[in-house]
Design a protein around this motif. Structure first.
Motif, PDB file in Angstrom:
ATOM      1  N   ALA A 367       0.799  -1.237   0.000  1.00  0.00           N
ATOM      2  CA  ALA A 367       0.000   0.000   0.000  1.00  0.00           C
ATOM      3  C   ALA A 367       0.828   1.282   0.000  1.00  0.00           C
ATOM      4  O   ALA A 367       0.254   2.373   0.023  1.00  0.00           O
ATOM      5  N   ARG A 368       2.170   1.152  -0.025  1.00  0.00           N
ATOM      6  CA  ARG A 368       3.056   2.322   0.006  1.00  0.00           C
ATOM      7  C   ARG A 368       2.774   3.189   1.243  1.00  0.00           C
ATOM      8  O   ARG A 368       2.807   4.406   1.171  1.00  0.00           O
ATOM      9  N   THR A 369       2.490   2.536   2.379  1.00  0.00           N
ATOM     10  CA  THR A 369       2.217   3.272   3.615  1.00  0.00           C
ATOM     11  C   THR A 369       3.399   3.163   4.568  1.00  0.00           C
ATOM     12  O   THR A 369       4.292   2.326   4.381  1.00  0.00           O
ATOM     13  N   GLY A 370       3.382   4.017   5.609  1.00  0.00           N
ATOM     14  CA  GLY A 370       4.471   4.057   6.568  1.00  0.00           C
ATOM     15  C   GLY A 370       5.689   4.754   5.980  1.00  0.00           C
ATOM     16  O   GLY A 370       5.697   5.172   4.818  1.00  0.00           O
ATOM     17  N   ASP A 371       6.738   4.877   6.794  1.00  0.00           N
ATOM     18  CA  ASP A 371       7.961   5.542   6.334  1.00  0.00           C
ATOM     19  C   ASP A 371       8.588   4.818   5.146  1.00  0.00           C
ATOM     20  O   ASP A 371       9.046   5.456   4.190  1.00  0.00           O
ATOM     21  N   LEU A 372       8.603   3.478   5.196  1.00  0.00           N
ATOM     22  CA  LEU A 372       9.188   2.729   4.081  1.00  0.00           C
ATOM     23  C   LEU A 372       8.369   2.922   2.808  1.00  0.00           C
ATOM     24  O   LEU A 372       8.924   3.024   1.716  1.00  0.00           O
ATOM     25  N   ALA A 374       6.633   5.600   2.099  1.00  0.00           N
ATOM     26  CA  ALA A 374       6.911   6.965   1.639  1.00  0.00           C
ATOM     27  C   ALA A 374       8.246   7.021   0.902  1.00  0.00           C
ATOM     28  O   ALA A 374       8.374   7.684  -0.143  1.00  0.00           O
ATOM     29  N   MET A 375       9.251   6.319   1.415  1.00  0.00           N
ATOM     30  CA  MET A 375      10.557   6.286   0.749  1.00  0.00           C
ATOM     31  C   MET A 375      10.461   5.598  -0.608  1.00  0.00           C
ATOM     32  O   MET A 375      11.047   6.059  -1.595  1.00  0.00           O
ATOM     33  N   LEU A 376       9.722   4.492  -0.644  1.00  0.00           N
ATOM     34  CA  LEU A 376       9.569   3.760  -1.910  1.00  0.00           C
ATOM     35  C   LEU A 376       8.844   4.618  -2.929  1.00  0.00           C
ATOM     36  O   LEU A 376       9.223   4.663  -4.117  1.00  0.00           O
ATOM     37  N   ASN A 377       7.816   5.332  -2.498  1.00  0.00           N
ATOM     38  CA  ASN A 377       7.090   6.236  -3.385  1.00  0.00           C
ATOM     39  C   ASN A 377       8.007   7.332  -3.927  1.00  0.00           C
ATOM     40  O   ASN A 377       7.958   7.685  -5.107  1.00  0.00           O
ATOM     41  N   LEU A 378       8.866   7.869  -3.057  1.00  0.00           N
ATOM     42  CA  LEU A 378       9.831   8.897  -3.466  1.00  0.00           C
ATOM     43  C   LEU A 378      10.753   8.366  -4.560  1.00  0.00           C
ATOM     44  O   LEU A 378      10.996   9.028  -5.570  1.00  0.00           O
ATOM     45  N   VAL A 379      11.276   7.165  -4.342  1.00  0.00           N
ATOM     46  CA  VAL A 379      12.212   6.574  -5.301  1.00  0.00           C
ATOM     47  C   VAL A 379      11.535   6.333  -6.642  1.00  0.00           C
ATOM     48  O   VAL A 379      12.102   6.596  -7.705  1.00  0.00           O
ATOM     49  N   PHE A 391       6.163  15.332  -4.478  1.00  0.00           N
ATOM     50  CA  PHE A 391       7.496  14.818  -4.191  1.00  0.00           C
ATOM     51  C   PHE A 391       8.194  15.666  -3.129  1.00  0.00           C
ATOM     52  O   PHE A 391       8.712  15.143  -2.142  1.00  0.00           O
ATOM     53  N   THR A 392       8.200  16.974  -3.342  1.00  0.00           N
ATOM     54  CA  THR A 392       8.891  17.854  -2.390  1.00  0.00           C
ATOM     55  C   THR A 392       8.188  17.844  -1.026  1.00  0.00           C
ATOM     56  O   THR A 392       8.849  17.945   0.012  1.00  0.00           O
ATOM     57  N   GLY A 393       6.860  17.688  -1.018  1.00  0.00           N
ATOM     58  CA  GLY A 393       6.134  17.586   0.245  1.00  0.00           C
ATOM     59  C   GLY A 393       6.522  16.336   1.012  1.00  0.00           C
ATOM     60  O   GLY A 393       6.711  16.368   2.233  1.00  0.00           O
ATOM     61  N   ALA A 394       6.666  15.223   0.286  1.00  0.00           N
ATOM     62  CA  ALA A 394       7.070  13.964   0.921  1.00  0.00           C
ATOM     63  C   ALA A 394       8.495  14.060   1.466  1.00  0.00           C
ATOM     64  O   ALA A 394       8.806  13.517   2.526  1.00  0.00           O
TER      65      ALA A 394
END
Length: 424
Positions: A367-372, A374-379, A391-394
């Protein structure tokens, strides 16, 4: 010349830009090059693709900081250039043997510009023509001077694409299909004779109905589960020995690292001791991407993308939570497992039914949830140069800066490059 570089690079402060690296594959589906894209950061809420002059000025003025070798390894780098860059002296700071200058579609083929491209070709530079969607008179004027023609798949319909490919192939130039997003588009371009392919079609899961995990794949997943559950050494050794091909690959791996014939390791138990659990876990995660019984092919774009994601998440995790080594290991797992659905051609949930993973890793993958998550979504956004407001908000939520992200990227690229080199 140096003053010219400084003047242009002021549009992009040294610590305020993002680097995106997009793979370019050959017909054999091996990596041949990367396109490098630069996006402004800092005070801009919507990080934007800088104009070609500023982007290339950043590449040149920060060459010592970036280092093309570190970013692309032994592959070529496609770099966007516009008229200002082509006509400027500083373009010669780029190494002709490492770059292909990609002439943007906005460039007009005036006589002075054509003369300049011809001059740079004499100096050893190679050129690509960007975003071609029809065979125009302007394309013709540049065609003799370029080596590669890039066709934008999103700008042409499939029927027009066929006619365009036939027309361009008559020129004898290499054809590159860009923005290839599906396996269907890739197959069509293969049939039309394209030489190179750019896009993330290879990382898109194609779910096969009724697909089952093979026995070899099950062994790897079972071994990962044993390591994650802190099973004893005897259980892990027994599980490795049950699969002769995994045993053989393990011995190849440790003996490839050995100093010489006198230190050759012959037993699985010795190999496991030398490797250690952390490296064993990583090796098994990488081994998933090899065809059963074959050598791990580190030139595979899917494996390179997965290992790069793993290292990016590991380094991001250490930046966000310094000293949390166990958390960083889970982050690496989330990154490398994030492409398991493309690898296995199965839904991610079905794959995770076969392996025990920490709750935060599972939440990130599903689900792209939690800190991990968020990091995966960024990548994933960074891979596509999608570095806008979200992206910049994350980034702010994770308390990461553009400079930190770029340093993390360079370290991850370098780690994967050394991994490929060591396995060669």
């Amino acid at each position: 010349m140096l003053a010219e570089v400084r003047a242009l690079s002021t549009t992009m402060p040294s610590d305020e830009f993002f680097l995106a690296r997009q793979p370019i594959l050959g017909r054999d589906q091996h990596l041949v090059a990367y396109e490098l894209l630069f996006r402004a950061a800092g005070e801009h809420d919507d990080a934007r693709l800088t104009d070609g002059a500023a982007a290339t000025a950043a590449v040149i003025s920060h060459a010592s900081q970036l280092g093309l070798e570190q970013v692309v390894g032994n592959k070529l780098a496609f770099v966007n250039v516009d008229e200002d860059v082509l006509m400027a002296d500083y373009v010669r700071f780029l190494p002709p043997n490492k770059v292909i200058l990609e002439i943007l579609e906005t460039v007009k083929p005036t006589e002075p510009l054509l003369a300049r491209v011809a001059e740079l070709k004499r100096l050893g530079f190679k050129f690509a023509l960007d975003d071609v969607v029809h065979h125009s008179e302007e394309v013709d004027k540049l065609l003799d001077l370029v080596d590669v023609v890039k066709v934008d798949l999103q700008g042409v319909t499939p029927d027009v694409l066929g006619h365009l490919a036939i027309s361009l192939r008559k020129s004898g130039k290499k054809l590159l299909a860009e923005k290839v997003e599906t396996q269907q588009e890739f197959r069509l371009c293969m049939e039309l004779g394209f030489d190179f392919f750019q896009g993330y079609y290879f990382a898109r899961p194609v779910i096969l109905s009724g697909r089952k995990i093979t026995p070899s794949e099950m062994v790897i997943l079972y071994l990962l589960e044993l390591i994650n559950s802190d099973a004893d050494d005897a259980m892990i050794e027994t599980a490795v020995k049950r699969d002769p091909l995994i045993s053989l690959n393990l011995l190849r791996l440790v003996n490839g690292r050995a100093a010489g014939p006198d230190s050759r390791i012959e037993s699985v138990a010795e190999a496991l001791t030398q490797l250690g659990r952390k490296q064993l876990r990583r090796w098994l995660q990488i081994l998933m991407f090899a065809a059963p019984g074959s050598k791990v092919e580190l030139n595979s774009p899917l494996l390179q993308l997965a290992t790069t994601r793993g290292k990016l998440l590991e380094l991001m995790s250490l930046q966000v939570r310094p000293g949390d080594v166990i958390g960083a290991e889970r982050a690496f797992t989330a990154g490398i497992m994030s492409l398991a659905d493309a690898l296995f051609s199965m839904p991610m949930a079905d794959i995770l039914d076969n392996v025990e993973l920490a709750a935060d890793v599972r939440a990130a993958l599903l689900a792209r949830t939690g800190d991990l998550g968020a990091m995966l979504n960024l990548v994933e956004r960074l891979e596509k140069a999608d570095t806008g407001r979200q992206f910049t908000g994350a980034l702010r939520k994770l308390d990461l800066t553009s400079k930190q992200v770029r340093e993390i990227e360079l370290a991850a690229f370098n780690w994967v490059r050394e991994l490929v080199h060591d396995a060669a």
